[in-house]
Design a protein around this motif. Structure first.
Motif, PDB file in Angstrom:
ATOM      1  N   SER A 175      44.658  31.494  60.059  1.00  0.00           N
ATOM      2  CA  SER A 175      43.632  31.996  59.714  1.00  0.00           C
ATOM      3  C   SER A 175      42.349  32.365  59.699  1.00  0.00           C
ATOM      4  O   SER A 175      42.096  33.444  59.470  1.00  0.00           O
ATOM      5  N   GLU A 176      42.125  31.503  60.425  1.00  0.00           N
ATOM      6  CA  GLU A 176      40.424  32.447  61.451  1.00  0.00           C
ATOM      7  C   GLU A 176      40.485  33.660  62.260  1.00  0.00           C
ATOM      8  O   GLU A 176      39.654  34.652  62.731  1.00  0.00           O
ATOM      9  N   ARG A 220      40.241  30.353  51.543  1.00  0.00           N
ATOM     10  CA  ARG A 220      39.204  30.977  52.331  1.00  0.00           C
ATOM     11  C   ARG A 220      39.227  32.434  52.446  1.00  0.00           C
ATOM     12  O   ARG A 220      37.841  32.787  52.570  1.00  0.00           O
ATOM     13  N   GLN A 223      36.374  33.877  50.421  1.00  0.00           N
ATOM     14  CA  GLN A 223      35.291  33.662  50.307  1.00  0.00           C
ATOM     15  C   GLN A 223      34.341  34.426  51.061  1.00  0.00           C
ATOM     16  O   GLN A 223      33.413  34.840  51.005  1.00  0.00           O
ATOM     17  N   GLU A 317      32.626  30.866  57.838  1.00  0.00           N
ATOM     18  CA  GLU A 317      33.510  30.153  56.925  1.00  0.00           C
ATOM     19  C   GLU A 317      32.596  28.551  56.542  1.00  0.00           C
ATOM     20  O   GLU A 317      31.892  28.183  57.104  1.00  0.00           O
TER      21      GLU A 317
END
Length: 380
Positions: A175-176, A220, A223, A317
């Motif tokens: 995800s990052e 996430r 966002q 994040e």
């Protein structure tokens, strides 16, 4: 219903029709309740009566657009867009019913085209969408210390209207990396489109119900969308036409980037990305297409000014936690202890954690730093 009457299993029906197990169960229930033995001769009115969902009543309040003429205009008029079709529909004198907004108009047109089994070349609107995906092929990166080899995964973004391509390598597809790749892509194009169309990776979406093909955007990813004021519209599973631009861009990257670089040795992802930048520059600025234009020429002249401006602050994040201040007026977050104003001892506090060092204010108290994170403290 026809497949169920043929004796097919739930799994076979789901795979064939692209529906959910709940849909199959509902169809099975209707078959049993109405004693249906064949679907031949069944009318649309009967189907609507068996599967009421309330949409027909709502749609009756709106004036139905005429999509046949819009499709013909898209086919034969090079510069005609769906936006023009919607404006004509919205401005035309009607029957007094409500008019659909632009987004719903586009969705209805897409549904109409699929329902009528039409295969038309629909011209993309400038600045409207960015398609994103991971390239299927990878490149090897060698560790200088022990000589071990790790794979680098390539993220690809494309603006379908101009064809402008962005590509970046990452050591994983977590995800990052996924979120950072979007941030880098927006910065590369110098703006944000209205829509981002990803495939259905688990880093960006999650299944709403077991066995349901529909996916929804995870928190996430949402966002990031909220920060850049754009919408995330995941492509439907097993619907390649929804992501045709991304598939085309991936093919270009496989041929023009990976194909040129895979024979060389790379010792870091940053070094690899420098080489990728050069290849992407050639794809965007030097390769000329049938109309003798480059992707970047069309992007700069017709699309760039229609992108939404980048926000002042870069996306980071944010995680929120509720922590109680101890009697010694300290709280523990990310394995670190930090003192808060003594007046907050014993209170339940909201803590805002970010991945970058920065100073903010929240609830009247200054944010204080915790290693690689910043913390905002506020009362209940």
């Amino acid at each position: 219903m026809a497949l169920l009457l043929q004796g097919r299993s739930y799994r076979e029906v789901v795979e064939t029709a692209g529906c959910s197990h709940r849909d199959v169960a509902r169809a099975k229930q209707v078959i049993g309740a109405n004693g249906i033995t064949s679907v031949e001769g069944v009318s649309d009115a009967e189907v609507a009566g068996w599967f009421p969902d309330g949409r027909r009543r709502v749609s009756d309040e709106y004036e139905r657009p005429e999509f046949e003429s819009v499709l013909q205009a898209l086919k034969h008029r090079r510069h005609f867009t769906l936006l023009q079709g919607w404006r004509r529909y919205a401005d035309a004198a009607g029957t007094g019913k409500k008019k659909y907004g632009y987004a719903q108009y586009c969705a209805l047109f897409s549904d109409w085209a699929r329902t009528n089994d039409l295969v038309a070349v629909l011209r993309h609107e400038p600045g409207r969408a960015m398609h994103v995906d991971w390239a299927g092929d990878t490149l090897d990166v060698v560790d200088r210390g022990d000589g071990s080899v790790v794979k680098a995964y390539l993220f690809v973004a494309v603006l379908p209207y101009s064809g402008a391509v962005f590509c970046r390598a990452y050591p994983d597809m977590k995800s990052e990396a996924w979120l950072d790749a979007h941030v880098q892509a927006f910065a590369f194009f110098g703006g944000v489109p209205q829509l981002v169309v990803p495939d259905n990776p688990t880093t960006s979406t999650h299944q709403r119900h077991k066995g349901d093909a529909e996916r929804v955007v995870n928190a996430r990813y949402q966002q990031l969308a909220d920060h850049y004021q754009c919408a995330i519209v995941p492509a439907r599973a097993k619907k390649p036409r929804d992501k045709a631009a991304a598939e085309s861009a991936v093919n270009v990257v496989n041929l023009r980037v990976i194909g040129y670089l895979e024979g060389e040795t790379w010792f870091s992802v940053s070094e690899l990305n420098e080489a990728i930048d050069e290849r992407v520059r050639e794809v965007n600025r030097e390769l000329r297409r049938a109309d003798d234009s480059t992707r970047w020429e069309r992007f700069e002249t017709e699309e760039q000014h229609l992108l939404t401006a980048l926000p002042d602050a870069r996306f980071e994040e944010v995680a929120w936690k509720q922590l109680k201040a101890a009697r010694n007026y300290h709280i523990t977050a990310d394995y670190q202890h930090y003192s808060v104003p003594y007046s907050l001892a014993g209170q339940l506090l909201r803590v805002r954690l970010t991945s970058r060092l920065s100073i903010w204010r929240f609830g009247g108290h200054r944010i204080l730093r915790l290693g690689a994170s910043s913390i905002a403290v506020g009362g209940r």
